[in-house]
Design a protein around this motif. Sequence first.
Motif, PDB file in Angstrom:
ATOM      1  N   ASN A 141      -7.828   7.459   2.364  1.00 24.40           N
ATOM      2  CA  ASN A 141      -6.762   6.764   3.092  1.00 24.40           C
ATOM      3  C   ASN A 141      -5.367   7.157   2.625  1.00 24.40           C
ATOM      4  OD1 ASN A 141      -8.625   5.333   4.618  1.00 24.40           O
ATOM      5  ND2 ASN A 141      -8.740   3.655   3.156  1.00 24.40           N
ATOM      6  N   LEU A 142      -5.272   8.104   1.684  1.00 26.88           N
ATOM      7  CA  LEU A 142      -3.969   8.481   1.121  1.00 26.88           C
ATOM      8  C   LEU A 142      -3.385   9.667   1.887  1.00 26.88           C
ATOM      9  CD1 LEU A 142      -4.754   8.136  -2.694  1.00 26.88           C
ATOM     10  CD2 LEU A 142      -4.164   6.376  -1.028  1.00 26.88           C
ATOM     11  N   GLN A 143      -3.114   9.453   3.150  1.00 25.66           N
ATOM     12  CA  GLN A 143      -2.664  10.544   4.010  1.00 25.66           C
ATOM     13  C   GLN A 143      -1.233  10.979   3.719  1.00 25.66           C
ATOM     14  OE1 GLN A 143      -3.456   9.792   8.150  1.00 25.66           O
ATOM     15  NE2 GLN A 143      -5.485   8.948   7.755  1.00 25.66           N
ATOM     16  N   ARG A 144      -0.468  10.161   2.981  1.00 28.38           N
ATOM     17  CA  ARG A 144       0.916  10.524   2.655  1.00 28.38           C
ATOM     18  C   ARG A 144       1.070  11.030   1.223  1.00 28.38           C
ATOM     19  NH1 ARG A 144       4.976   6.178   5.588  1.00 28.38           N
ATOM     20  NH2 ARG A 144       3.957   6.158   7.629  1.00 28.38           N
ATOM     21  N   LEU A 145      -0.015  11.186   0.542  1.00 27.12           N
ATOM     22  CA  LEU A 145       0.033  11.600  -0.861  1.00 27.12           C
ATOM     23  C   LEU A 145       0.642  12.994  -0.985  1.00 27.12           C
ATOM     24  CD1 LEU A 145      -0.819  10.339  -3.588  1.00 27.12           C
ATOM     25  CD2 LEU A 145      -2.859  11.766  -3.487  1.00 27.12           C
ATOM     26  N   GLY A 153      -2.695  -5.943  -1.952  1.00 28.18           N
ATOM     27  CA  GLY A 153      -1.384  -6.537  -1.678  1.00 28.18           C
ATOM     28  C   GLY A 153      -0.238  -5.566  -1.800  1.00 28.18           C
ATOM     29  N   LEU A 154      -0.442  -4.410  -2.456  1.00 30.24           N
ATOM     30  CA  LEU A 154       0.642  -3.445  -2.658  1.00 30.24           C
ATOM     31  C   LEU A 154       0.731  -2.504  -1.455  1.00 30.24           C
ATOM     32  CD1 LEU A 154       0.006  -2.633  -6.431  1.00 30.24           C
ATOM     33  CD2 LEU A 154       1.618  -4.266  -5.447  1.00 30.24           C
ATOM     34  N   SER A 155       1.061  -3.057  -0.335  1.00 28.86           N
ATOM     35  CA  SER A 155       1.028  -2.297   0.924  1.00 28.86           C
ATOM     36  C   SER A 155       2.153  -1.287   1.044  1.00 28.86           C
ATOM     37  CB  SER A 155       1.096  -3.267   2.112  1.00 28.86           C
ATOM     38  OG  SER A 155       2.232  -4.110   2.009  1.00 28.86           O
ATOM     39  N   LEU A 177      -3.834   1.595  -0.378  1.00 30.36           N
ATOM     40  CA  LEU A 177      -2.499   2.122  -0.703  1.00 30.36           C
ATOM     41  C   LEU A 177      -2.142   3.246   0.265  1.00 30.36           C
ATOM     42  CD1 LEU A 177      -2.849   2.189  -4.603  1.00 30.36           C
ATOM     43  CD2 LEU A 177      -2.049   0.326  -3.140  1.00 30.36           C
ATOM     44  N   THR A 178      -2.005   2.906   1.513  1.00 28.08           N
ATOM     45  CA  THR A 178      -1.857   3.915   2.572  1.00 28.08           C
ATOM     46  C   THR A 178      -0.505   4.630   2.552  1.00 28.08           C
ATOM     47  OG1 THR A 178      -1.161   2.153   4.082  1.00 28.08           O
ATOM     48  CG2 THR A 178      -3.494   2.758   4.078  1.00 28.08           C
ATOM     49  N   LEU A 179       0.501   4.073   1.861  1.00 32.51           N
ATOM     50  CA  LEU A 179       1.829   4.702   1.801  1.00 32.51           C
ATOM     51  C   LEU A 179       2.050   5.457   0.499  1.00 32.51           C
ATOM     52  CD1 LEU A 179       4.144   1.951   3.367  1.00 32.51           C
ATOM     53  CD2 LEU A 179       2.968   3.847   4.496  1.00 32.51           C
ATOM     54  N   LEU A 180       1.016   5.555  -0.324  1.00 32.17           N
ATOM     55  CA  LEU A 180       1.164   6.170  -1.642  1.00 32.17           C
ATOM     56  C   LEU A 180       1.537   7.646  -1.513  1.00 32.17           C
ATOM     57  CD1 LEU A 180       0.832   5.029  -4.526  1.00 32.17           C
ATOM     58  CD2 LEU A 180      -1.398   6.139  -4.607  1.00 32.17           C
TER      59      LEU A 180
END
Length: 817
Positions: free
Chosen positions: A509-513, A460-462, A486-489
């Motif tokens: 999936n953490l491409q923005r980390l 839910g923490l999109s 968490l794709t925006l993390l």
Amino acid sequence: MNFFTVSAFIIYFSISAGESCAKITENLHYSCMGRNLSYIPPSIPSSVQNLDFSFNVLKHLQKTVFPVLSYLQVLDLSRCQIKHIENDTFYNVKNLTTLILTGNPITYFGPGCLNTLSNLRRLVLVDVGLSSLQLQMNNLTKLQELRVGTNNIQSVSLPSIMSTFKDFSLLDLHANNISMIKTDQTAVFREIGRNMTLILSRNPLFYIEPGAFKDIYLRELDIRSAFVSSAAQKAGLQALYGLNVKRLMLGKYRCDYKISSSDAGYLDGLCYINFYEVFYYMKERHNVPINIFHCMVNATIVTVKGGIIRETANVPFHEIKELYLISNQLDTVPGKQVSHLHTLEKLVFTDNVATQIPDFIDMPRLQYLDLSSNQITLTSCCTFFTGTPQLRYLNLSLNPQIGLTMEPFDGLDSLEILDFHRTRVVGMGYRSLFSNLKYLKHLDISYSSITFVNIYCFYGLSNLKILKTAGNHFQGDVASYLFSNLTLLEHLDMSYCRVVELHPSSFKNLQRLRLLNLRGNNLMTIDFLALQNLKKLTSLYVNENSITSIPLHVLQKLPTNLSEFDLSSNPIDCSCSQTDFILWIIQNQNILKQPEYIFCKTLSPSSDFRATDFDIDSCVHKKRLTIVLSVCFVTVVVLLSLLVYRFQFYLQYCCILLSGYRTPGQQECSYDAFVIFSSYDEVWVMNELMENLENGVPPIQLCLHMRDFQAGKSIASNIIDEGIMGSRKIIVVVSQHFIDSAWCRFEFELAQSRFMLERNANIIIIILEDVEERKTKKVFGLHKYLKKNTYLKWSRDPLSNMRFWIRLRKAIIATKK
């Protein structure tokens, strides 16, 4: 000589020479601090804008002290032992905007010493022995700040000329000797604009003339620890009636002693002061009930800090936006007292002793709620915040325990920041509790005694960008799937979580980390870094783990944006087997954080040998030597193997001979003669040789390979055991086929070895057909043997044939017992 030694030498030389100053910014900013100089060094360029000349020796300031520095704006002359300042001293630096003279024992100010500083905006005369504010400042019309704290000033009276200083905004009179303030002393304040800050803290005030501040507008008034007693403070606040101030700061400093007060109305004077923000730093212990907020109902920001308050009364604040109750020993969160405050946007209630949270009702504008550092213990959270639909920040950190049940954040859909760090959180690791927090951007649950079991905990923490889970525990391989949604993390903190291994899928999936903190775990490898999805990673912390090395293929795939990589406090393997890794450390110190703390712990657990000091060249030499030796060894082994394979039969024969050779006289032989011949000559051997010798009188027993060799035994062993060693004589049938046969040549060579040992003519050569002399040389020793020994030649002539058999039989039975 290392860098630090060189630097120390340069600094020492510069100080000794009294010339060089530190260059902070080329041509713009220089520091000559503490050089023991008595003049401005000529090395300072005329373009300098900022010059720190503090802690030198300039006892007398006059015009000749400063060279022409037309661009100089900031001049710091703190603690230069200045006593006299002559007129026109600053003529050559007349474009100054900031002049700092702190800590100089100035006894004389020339009447016109500041006249040339028409652009001066900030004048600092702290601790210079001033006894009055009546300075000659006629030309300082652009002055904005006058700091004259820690002097012996006894009056707040400013020079009348300052009433024209429309930009003047700060008068700092802290820690002077002002005991009385009268109306005539504040006349200039009425003329100055409404943006001025007046600091009177730490003055021994005991009397303020009533109305002295009437119709005066200030941006801020600081009167902390500015009264000699609580009675003087009460009277002084009452005397401030008619004052208009945006921010009022009163009370005591932290280091002041607490005092007891039995006067319930000691703050009543605040009711006659017009203020919007009030900061009350309490140090009083009240012996009687008191309503602190009684005269603060019109304030927009209220801060009460450091007092001893047991409870708060309901206060009908009219326009309050922010309320801070900090370190007041309150045992109840003021939920009822602040409920229905429709204007309240921020509530900070920290470092108190409250244990429970009441319901917050009808607070439509509350966005920020900080309840950290209390004694709050809840079995179920957080339904009491349903009356705060706009809440964006909720901080419950540093409390004993918070329990979370199903749908704990129902009604808090607007939350953007949620902080539980160092609060024991019960119930979070087993189920998903954040399904409605789609706007949450920051979640801190560090050191909250959570064991993550359910991979859907963060479902839910999109929109989450920052997640801090430090000091918790991940069961099994749950970390491999926990962050998948968490794709925006952008920031992930997993430090001190006792993690032993991380699968690459943990971050797929953490491409923005951008920041990954894995400090203080038990990681031995960081192969997950080779994952291409982490291409935006800029900061990585894996210090205090168990990493001994990183493979070259992982280092080559590190994110290209990585600018901060902390590998310190790992047991790095500094050996020649890790030269690629050590070389990478040496060459990438620009991105490594604290490379000087990357030690070679494999040498010793207490070793302080830096990896950056490892001698790679010695490894190169050792590696080259090892390669050369290895190549030589392999070559020798291969050559020996080939030789053994090529001459295995000879070696076997030698072993037999060395194991104890016996001559025919010392052993019993099974055969009279062993016949060496080519299989192509088998017909002649069978029809002629065998027929004449074995059927003659006396019979001669021949050893023929196709008849007498033992089945299942190797040919070489049969040749040696049955043929050569088991026969008294050796008959060699020489033909063209014999010359071309490898086995025949081999058998003949073995036969020769026996001949050499016995020194007897036990080899009988039969020339079955003529062979060219040059071809006999193909068989080792044959040509030489034929030259030195008598041989028999087969002939089809009957007479010659008869003589052949007689001679052959005689040669065979010559030594037969």
